[in-house]
Design a protein around this motif. Structure first.
Motif, PDB file in Angstrom:
ATOM      1  N   LEU A 134       0.826  -1.145  -0.056  1.00 28.82           N
ATOM      2  CA  LEU A 134       0.052   0.208   0.074  1.00 28.82           C
ATOM      3  C   LEU A 134       0.842   1.157   0.084  1.00 28.82           C
ATOM      4  O   LEU A 134       0.653   1.980  -0.711  1.00 28.82           O
ATOM      5  N   ASP A 135       2.155   1.275   0.819  1.00 26.64           N
ATOM      6  CA  ASP A 135       2.944   2.269   0.837  1.00 26.64           C
ATOM      7  C   ASP A 135       3.360   2.617  -0.750  1.00 26.64           C
ATOM      8  O   ASP A 135       3.593   3.897  -0.757  1.00 26.64           O
ATOM      9  N   ARG A 136       3.636   1.512  -1.422  1.00 23.59           N
ATOM     10  CA  ARG A 136       4.008   1.817  -2.729  1.00 23.59           C
ATOM     11  C   ARG A 136       3.121   2.364  -3.719  1.00 23.59           C
ATOM     12  O   ARG A 136       3.298   2.993  -4.839  1.00 23.59           O
ATOM     13  N   VAL A 137       1.940   1.699  -3.475  1.00 26.69           N
ATOM     14  CA  VAL A 137       0.808   2.319  -4.171  1.00 26.69           C
ATOM     15  C   VAL A 137       0.540   3.633  -3.879  1.00 26.69           C
ATOM     16  O   VAL A 137       0.278   4.598  -4.789  1.00 26.69           O
ATOM     17  N   VAL A 138       0.641   4.240  -2.660  1.00 25.46           N
ATOM     18  CA  VAL A 138       0.679   5.642  -2.413  1.00 25.46           C
ATOM     19  C   VAL A 138       1.629   6.535  -3.015  1.00 25.46           C
ATOM     20  O   VAL A 138       1.445   7.729  -3.793  1.00 25.46           O
ATOM     21  N   ARG A 139       2.766   5.829  -3.501  1.00 23.18           N
ATOM     22  CA  ARG A 139       3.957   6.434  -4.123  1.00 23.18           C
ATOM     23  C   ARG A 139       3.643   6.441  -5.718  1.00 23.18           C
ATOM     24  O   ARG A 139       4.342   7.151  -6.401  1.00 23.18           O
ATOM     25  N   GLY A 140       2.885   5.861  -6.087  1.00 25.24           N
ATOM     26  CA  GLY A 140       2.342   5.925  -7.578  1.00 25.24           C
ATOM     27  C   GLY A 140       2.977   4.727  -8.176  1.00 25.24           C
ATOM     28  O   GLY A 140       2.939   4.815  -9.578  1.00 25.24           O
ATOM     29  N   LEU A 141       3.581   3.811  -7.489  1.00 23.15           N
ATOM     30  CA  LEU A 141       4.254   2.661  -8.466  1.00 23.15           C
ATOM     31  C   LEU A 141       3.219   1.648  -9.128  1.00 23.15           C
ATOM     32  O   LEU A 141       2.270   1.391  -8.402  1.00 23.15           O
ATOM     33  N   SER A 142       3.801   1.250 -10.269  1.00 15.49           N
ATOM     34  CA  SER A 142       2.747   0.080 -10.837  1.00 15.49           C
ATOM     35  C   SER A 142       3.194  -1.072 -10.223  1.00 15.49           C
ATOM     36  O   SER A 142       4.185  -1.312  -9.459  1.00 15.49           O
ATOM     37  N   ASN A 143       2.324  -2.100 -10.555  1.00 19.40           N
ATOM     38  CA  ASN A 143       2.682  -3.361  -9.908  1.00 19.40           C
ATOM     39  C   ASN A 143       3.957  -3.887 -10.163  1.00 19.40           C
ATOM     40  O   ASN A 143       4.762  -4.403  -9.505  1.00 19.40           O
ATOM     41  N   PRO A 144       4.460  -3.941 -11.315  1.00 18.56           N
ATOM     42  CA  PRO A 144       5.834  -4.359 -11.846  1.00 18.56           C
ATOM     43  C   PRO A 144       7.046  -3.642 -11.052  1.00 18.56           C
ATOM     44  O   PRO A 144       7.910  -4.147 -10.530  1.00 18.56           O
ATOM     45  N   GLU A 145       6.793  -2.471 -10.712  1.00 20.15           N
ATOM     46  CA  GLU A 145       7.675  -1.683 -10.117  1.00 20.15           C
ATOM     47  C   GLU A 145       7.625  -2.260  -8.432  1.00 20.15           C
ATOM     48  O   GLU A 145       8.744  -2.163  -7.969  1.00 20.15           O
ATOM     49  N   ILE A 146       6.581  -2.378  -7.952  1.00 22.28           N
ATOM     50  CA  ILE A 146       6.627  -2.908  -6.746  1.00 22.28           C
ATOM     51  C   ILE A 146       6.978  -4.090  -6.672  1.00 22.28           C
ATOM     52  O   ILE A 146       7.869  -4.255  -5.518  1.00 22.28           O
ATOM     53  N   ALA A 147       6.862  -4.942  -7.606  1.00 22.10           N
ATOM     54  CA  ALA A 147       7.474  -6.231  -7.596  1.00 22.10           C
ATOM     55  C   ALA A 147       8.966  -6.090  -7.499  1.00 22.10           C
ATOM     56  O   ALA A 147       9.569  -6.959  -6.765  1.00 22.10           O
ATOM     57  N   GLY A 148       9.466  -5.002  -8.306  1.00 21.96           N
ATOM     58  CA  GLY A 148      11.083  -5.091  -8.215  1.00 21.96           C
ATOM     59  C   GLY A 148      11.573  -4.440  -7.133  1.00 21.96           C
ATOM     60  O   GLY A 148      12.622  -5.000  -6.851  1.00 21.96           O
ATOM     61  N   GLU A 149      10.891  -3.629  -6.254  1.00 18.41           N
ATOM     62  CA  GLU A 149      11.428  -3.195  -5.043  1.00 18.41           C
ATOM     63  C   GLU A 149      11.268  -4.310  -4.012  1.00 18.41           C
ATOM     64  O   GLU A 149      12.198  -4.312  -3.308  1.00 18.41           O
ATOM     65  N   LEU A 150      10.050  -5.031  -3.844  1.00 18.80           N
ATOM     66  CA  LEU A 150       9.811  -5.981  -2.858  1.00 18.80           C
ATOM     67  C   LEU A 150      10.489  -7.249  -3.296  1.00 18.80           C
ATOM     68  O   LEU A 150      10.566  -8.149  -2.379  1.00 18.80           O
ATOM     69  N   MET A 151      11.131  -7.402  -4.437  1.00 21.67           N
ATOM     70  CA  MET A 151      11.709  -8.661  -4.952  1.00 21.67           C
ATOM     71  C   MET A 151      10.746  -9.718  -4.797  1.00 21.67           C
ATOM     72  O   MET A 151      11.251 -10.795  -4.170  1.00 21.67           O
TER      73      MET A 151
END
Length: 234
Positions: A173-190
């Motif tokens: 949710l924190d990354r959704v707030v930052r406007g990240l897409s699902n692939p970007e979130i996946a990359g950050e959280l591995m």
């Protein structure tokens, strides 16, 4: 208000915006003919433009754009109603709503419920919010300007009627707030994109909302996440 000090930033934003819009199939529906004329003069791939809600809906149906840029005030009809209609009939079309009536929270909430992808106040366009909204929505994310998010924080008891989010769901949710897409979130959280989709779906279910922007509003209101500090959004 003297906007002269903002001119360098505005010029830079316009330049970056033109790069972002390259290849984007765009339909405009704006209440100001002057704004339409200015945008029509840019290199953006504008398929069609209108100043009324009925015409805007017809043009979306005809051209099937990838992005609809719409203002809340139109010559006839309401931009929020147009967003609702477009999201109901053409959910694949991304929508960026510019609001001049920031106090009309009920209208903004209607756009959120409909699944509007980005909402930015007209007063914030010259302060970088327009470019940030455009960058986020074209990248597949969602955007709600911080000034609007703050207006939705009050009026609800923390945690009332909502299930507790897990630590990982809060991270998502924190990354959704930052406007990240699902692939970007996946990359950050591995993790895999499918895992992110599952977490997002669980967040929506637990917060009892139907879209990412609504999840952001609810998460901020409940204190589950904080609005990103300047410079940390992307």
């Amino acid at each position: 208000m003297d906007l002269t000090p903002l001119l360098p930033q505005v010029r830079d934003d316009v330049s970056q915006g033109q790069v972002l819009l390259k290849g984007v199939r765009l339909v405009l529906c704006l209440g100001s003919r002057a704004q339409v004329a200015l945008l029509m003069g840019t290199p953006a791939r504008i398929l069609a433009a209108a100043t009324t809600a009925a015409e805007g809906l017809a043009l979306v149906r005809q051209h099937q754009p990838s992005l609809l840029l719409v203002s809340d005030r139109l010559e006839e009809g309401c931009g929020v109603d147009l967003v609702v209609q477009v999201k109901r009939r053409h959910p694949e079309v991304r929508t960026l709503l510019v609001v001049s009536q920031e106090h009309q929270l009920a209208l903004i909430q209607a756009a959120l419920r409909a699944g509007c992808d980005a909402i930015v106040p007209e007063s914030r366009l010259l302060h970088g919010s327009g470019l940030q909204a455009l960058h986020t929505v074209i990248g597949g994310g969602m955007y709600l300007d911080r000034s609007l998010a703050g207006a939705f924080r009050a009026g609800q008891e923390p945690g009332a009627g909502h299930e507790r989010l897990s630590a990982r769901e809060r991270q998502v949710l924190d990354r959704v707030v930052r406007g990240l897409s699902n692939p970007e979130i996946a990359g950050e959280l591995m993790v895999s994109v499918d895992t992110v989709k599952t977490h997002v779906r669980n967040v929506l279910l637990k917060l009892r909302v139907s879209g990412r922007i609504q999840a952001v509003v609810t998460g901020l209101r409940l204190g589950l996440v904080e609005w990103p500090r300047p410079g940390s959004t992307r």
